[in-house]
Scaffold this motif. Structure first.
Motif, PDB file in Angstrom:
ATOM      1  N   PRO A 170       0.825  -1.211   0.000  1.00 50.72           N
ATOM      2  CA  PRO A 170       0.000   0.000   0.000  1.00 50.72           C
ATOM      3  C   PRO A 170       0.861   1.262   0.000  1.00 50.72           C
ATOM      4  CG  PRO A 170      -0.834  -1.591   1.573  1.00 50.72           C
ATOM      5  CD  PRO A 170       0.486  -2.119   1.104  1.00 50.72           C
ATOM      6  N   GLY A 171       0.392   2.276  -0.714  1.00 49.10           N
ATOM      7  CA  GLY A 171       1.151   3.511  -0.827  1.00 49.10           C
ATOM      8  C   GLY A 171       0.682   4.588   0.120  1.00 49.10           C
ATOM      9  N   PRO A 172       1.119   5.827  -0.132  1.00 46.55           N
ATOM     10  CA  PRO A 172       0.774   6.941   0.754  1.00 46.55           C
ATOM     11  C   PRO A 172      -0.676   7.386   0.666  1.00 46.55           C
ATOM     12  CG  PRO A 172       2.026   7.722  -1.131  1.00 46.55           C
ATOM     13  CD  PRO A 172       2.035   6.235  -1.206  1.00 46.55           C
ATOM     14  N   ALA A 173      -1.438   6.840  -0.267  1.00 45.66           N
ATOM     15  CA  ALA A 173      -2.859   7.169  -0.402  1.00 45.66           C
ATOM     16  C   ALA A 173      -3.618   5.892  -0.742  1.00 45.66           C
ATOM     17  CB  ALA A 173      -3.077   8.238  -1.472  1.00 45.66           C
ATOM     18  N   VAL A 174      -4.942   5.955  -0.603  1.00 50.31           N
ATOM     19  CA  VAL A 174      -5.768   4.761  -0.800  1.00 50.31           C
ATOM     20  C   VAL A 174      -5.616   4.210  -2.210  1.00 50.31           C
ATOM     21  CG1 VAL A 174      -8.139   3.904  -0.821  1.00 50.31           C
ATOM     22  CG2 VAL A 174      -7.410   5.532   0.934  1.00 50.31           C
ATOM     23  N   ASP A 175      -5.515   5.093  -3.215  1.00 52.99           N
ATOM     24  CA  ASP A 175      -5.475   4.645  -4.601  1.00 52.99           C
ATOM     25  C   ASP A 175      -4.056   4.407  -5.112  1.00 52.99           C
ATOM     26  OD1 ASP A 175      -4.750   7.294  -4.505  1.00 52.99           O
ATOM     27  OD2 ASP A 175      -5.869   7.884  -6.299  1.00 52.99           O
ATOM     28  N   CYS A 176      -3.072   4.378  -4.221  1.00 55.04           N
ATOM     29  CA  CYS A 176      -1.673   4.246  -4.628  1.00 55.04           C
ATOM     30  C   CYS A 176      -1.121   2.875  -4.254  1.00 55.04           C
ATOM     31  CB  CYS A 176      -0.806   5.313  -3.984  1.00 55.04           C
ATOM     32  SG  CYS A 176      -1.145   6.969  -4.575  1.00 55.04           S
ATOM     33  N   THR A 177      -0.241   2.386  -5.113  1.00 50.53           N
ATOM     34  CA  THR A 177       0.486   1.148  -4.865  1.00 50.53           C
ATOM     35  C   THR A 177       1.967   1.428  -5.029  1.00 50.53           C
ATOM     36  OG1 THR A 177      -1.332  -0.226  -5.681  1.00 50.53           O
ATOM     37  CG2 THR A 177       0.856  -1.214  -5.645  1.00 50.53           C
ATOM     38  N   VAL A 228       6.220   7.008 -11.880  1.00 56.83           N
ATOM     39  CA  VAL A 228       4.866   7.140 -11.348  1.00 56.83           C
ATOM     40  C   VAL A 228       3.928   7.083 -12.547  1.00 56.83           C
ATOM     41  CG1 VAL A 228       3.240   8.538 -10.032  1.00 56.83           C
ATOM     42  CG2 VAL A 228       5.671   8.608  -9.449  1.00 56.83           C
ATOM     43  N   TYR A 229       2.962   6.173 -12.521  1.00 54.59           N
ATOM     44  CA  TYR A 229       2.039   6.053 -13.641  1.00 54.59           C
ATOM     45  C   TYR A 229       0.709   5.521 -13.130  1.00 54.59           C
ATOM     46  CZ  TYR A 229       3.692   1.165 -13.546  1.00 54.59           C
ATOM     47  OH  TYR A 229       4.030  -0.107 -13.166  1.00 54.59           O
ATOM     48  N   CYS A 230      -0.327   5.657 -13.959  1.00 51.52           N
ATOM     49  CA  CYS A 230      -1.657   5.226 -13.546  1.00 51.52           C
ATOM     50  C   CYS A 230      -2.151   4.109 -14.449  1.00 51.52           C
ATOM     51  CB  CYS A 230      -2.645   6.398 -13.549  1.00 51.52           C
ATOM     52  SG  CYS A 230      -2.978   7.111 -15.169  1.00 51.52           S
ATOM     53  N   LEU A 231      -2.978   3.271 -13.872  1.00 53.47           N
ATOM     54  CA  LEU A 231      -3.616   2.174 -14.591  1.00 53.47           C
ATOM     55  C   LEU A 231      -5.118   2.372 -14.486  1.00 53.47           C
ATOM     56  CD1 LEU A 231      -1.406  -0.750 -13.267  1.00 53.47           C
ATOM     57  CD2 LEU A 231      -1.285   0.313 -15.521  1.00 53.47           C
ATOM     58  N   PRO A 232      -5.760   2.866 -15.528  1.00 53.14           N
ATOM     59  CA  PRO A 232      -7.203   3.113 -15.472  1.00 53.14           C
ATOM     60  C   PRO A 232      -7.977   1.825 -15.248  1.00 53.14           C
ATOM     61  CG  PRO A 232      -6.201   4.205 -17.353  1.00 53.14           C
ATOM     62  CD  PRO A 232      -5.177   3.276 -16.808  1.00 53.14           C
ATOM     63  N   GLY A 233      -9.140   1.956 -14.678  1.00 49.34           N
ATOM     64  CA  GLY A 233      -9.997   0.817 -14.419  1.00 49.34           C
ATOM     65  C   GLY A 233     -10.997   1.162 -13.339  1.00 49.34           C
ATOM     66  N   ARG A 234     -11.607   0.144 -12.780  1.00 47.29           N
ATOM     67  CA  ARG A 234     -12.578   0.337 -11.706  1.00 47.29           C
ATOM     68  C   ARG A 234     -12.162  -0.508 -10.511  1.00 47.29           C
ATOM     69  NH1 ARG A 234     -18.422   0.119 -14.908  1.00 47.29           N
ATOM     70  NH2 ARG A 234     -18.047   1.932 -16.265  1.00 47.29           N
ATOM     71  N   PRO A 235     -11.488   0.076  -9.539  1.00 49.01           N
ATOM     72  CA  PRO A 235     -11.044   1.473  -9.500  1.00 49.01           C
ATOM     73  C   PRO A 235      -9.713   1.640 -10.235  1.00 49.01           C
ATOM     74  CG  PRO A 235     -10.416   0.382  -7.486  1.00 49.01           C
ATOM     75  CD  PRO A 235     -11.140  -0.651  -8.308  1.00 49.01           C
ATOM     76  N   GLY A 236      -9.330   2.887 -10.500  1.00 48.84           N
ATOM     77  CA  GLY A 236      -8.030   3.156 -11.091  1.00 48.84           C
ATOM     78  C   GLY A 236      -6.928   3.024 -10.045  1.00 48.84           C
ATOM     79  N   VAL A 256      -2.795   4.151  -9.057  1.00 43.97           N
ATOM     80  CA  VAL A 256      -1.586   4.927  -9.300  1.00 43.97           C
ATOM     81  C   VAL A 256      -0.416   4.117  -8.751  1.00 43.97           C
ATOM     82  CG1 VAL A 256      -0.328   7.064  -8.868  1.00 43.97           C
ATOM     83  CG2 VAL A 256      -2.811   7.114  -9.140  1.00 43.97           C
ATOM     84  N   VAL A 257       0.544   3.820  -9.601  1.00 46.35           N
ATOM     85  CA  VAL A 257       1.695   3.011  -9.220  1.00 46.35           C
ATOM     86  C   VAL A 257       2.888   3.934  -9.003  1.00 46.35           C
ATOM     87  CG1 VAL A 257       3.256   1.153  -9.912  1.00 46.35           C
ATOM     88  CG2 VAL A 257       0.826   1.049 -10.531  1.00 46.35           C
ATOM     89  N   VAL A 258       3.527   3.795  -7.847  1.00 49.21           N
ATOM     90  CA  VAL A 258       4.697   4.599  -7.488  1.00 49.21           C
ATOM     91  C   VAL A 258       5.831   3.637  -7.160  1.00 49.21           C
ATOM     92  CG1 VAL A 258       5.621   6.373  -5.955  1.00 49.21           C
ATOM     93  CG2 VAL A 258       3.178   6.351  -6.502  1.00 49.21           C
ATOM     94  N   THR A 259       6.976   3.798  -7.787  1.00 50.54           N
ATOM     95  CA  THR A 259       8.104   2.929  -7.469  1.00 50.54           C
ATOM     96  C   THR A 259       8.863   3.466  -6.252  1.00 50.54           C
ATOM     97  OG1 THR A 259       9.643   4.120  -8.910  1.00 50.54           O
ATOM     98  CG2 THR A 259       8.368   2.329  -9.906  1.00 50.54           C
ATOM     99  N   ARG A 260       9.629   2.569  -5.624  1.00 50.26           N
ATOM    100  CA  ARG A 260      10.459   2.983  -4.489  1.00 50.26           C
ATOM    101  C   ARG A 260      11.455   4.050  -4.921  1.00 50.26           C
ATOM    102  NH1 ARG A 260      15.240   1.060  -3.592  1.00 50.26           N
ATOM    103  NH2 ARG A 260      14.811  -0.821  -4.819  1.00 50.26           N
TER     104      ARG A 260
END
Length: 316
Positions: free
Chosen positions: A131-138, A147-155, A157-161
């Motif tokens: 889990p990342g710094p926000a609910v929608d982050c990985t 840092v990039y996003c993967l659209p979908g339900r839900p979308g 946001v992928v963040v690398t170390r």
């Protein structure tokens, strides 16, 4: 004559649109208008070609009778294939059907391929993510700053170390807002539509240029939304620290960095309602011209047929 007019319109749009829109300075300040013009040009050119073929294959009077009349006229043209006066109609009908089928299949295939890739990508990230710094982050354990996003339900946001190590808290918030702007704006659908046209019409320069430009312009849209909240210089600094590549069908904050950084370091111009109205008017003309031309041809044909019947009855 109406079919020739529509084909001439399609040719003019296909030739003029790239010259009038591609990489023009005003598109950097009005990306939303530019995206609308690109999509309007694609729909207008292909719609005009489809309408031209339909008018050759189907008498305009049949168009005025609705779907039943169109289907009946198409069946009649195919049934009389080979007759001296029906060959052109049958060929036009076949070409129209092929183009419509290519556009439909390309759109469905593009959307399906993107959805499947994102699903597999998420599954591949699962073992190395947390889990990342926000609910929608990985957060993914990878050294490359991305840092990039993967659209979908839900979308997602992928963040690398690597990105967490490279970005300041303010810069991280800015790029997260950038990615969320992509997700909220459904920018992946805009890119997919352009990609579908290019896939269906690989030899058309308009389709190729439109896809490249729309990919660039959706990044400008997301940059503007992030910059409005966190400052344009913060967004520019974050882009510099991120890698330039984005995997597969994702939309990422690090792509096309040089052009975007130069744009963000330039003060944002004031909004221009006049330009927005002009852009909307041009898009409306692009979309309406093939429809209006076809409808006018059908109306004239029906009127002529009605007058002819009335004259015959009067003479009788």
């Amino acid at each position: 004559m109406t079919s020739l007019l529509l084909l001439a319109w399609a040719t003019a749009v296909a030739v003029a649109a790239p010259r009038a829109i591609a990489a023009r300075p005003w598109t950097r300040t009005a990306p939303r208008i530019a995206i609308g013009l690109w999509l309007g040009a694609l729909v207008s050119a292909t719609g005009a070609v489809l309408s031209a073929g339909l008018l050759v294959a189907v008498p305009p009077t049949a168009l005025a009778t609705g779907l039943d009349g169109v289907v009946e006229a198409c069946v009649r043209a195919l049934a009389r294939l080979g007759a001296p006066n029906e060959t052109l109609a049958a060929l036009a009908l076949a070409a129209t059907a092929v183009l419509a089928a290519r556009l439909t299949i390309s759109t469905l295939a593009t959307l399906h391929a993107a959805r499947r890739w994102r699903r597999h990508h998420l599954a591949a990230l699962s073992p190395v993510s947390r889990p990342g710094p926000a609910v929608d982050c990985t957060v993914v354990d990878h050294a490359t700053p991305m840092v990039y996003c993967l659209p979908g339900r839900p979308g997602h946001v992928v963040v690398t170390r690597g990105a967490l190590d490279a970005l300041t808290p303010q810069q991280l918030e800015a790029v997260l807002r950038h990615e969320r702007a992509h997700l909220r704006g459904r920018h992946h659908l805009l890119v997919a539509i352009a990609a579908a046209f290019r896939r269906a019409l690989p030899g058309l320069p308009l389709a190729r240029t439109a896809e490249n430009e729309i990919r660039r312009l959706v990044e400008h849209l997301a940059d503007d939304q992030a910059g409005a909240q966190h400052g344009r210089h913060t967004v520019a600094a974050a882009i510099v620290r991120l890698a330039g590549s984005t995997p597969g069908h994702a939309l990422g904050a690090g792509g096309t960095a040089a052009d975007r950084v130069r744009r963000l370091l330039t003060p944002a111009p004031p909004r221009s309602p006049a330009r927005a109205l002009l852009g909307a008017a041009v898009v409306a003309v692009l979309l309406m011209f093939p429809l209006a031309t076809t409808a006018t041809a059908a109306g004239i044909a029906v009127h002529s047929a009605t007058c002819s019947d009335s004259s015959t009855s009067a003479l009788g």
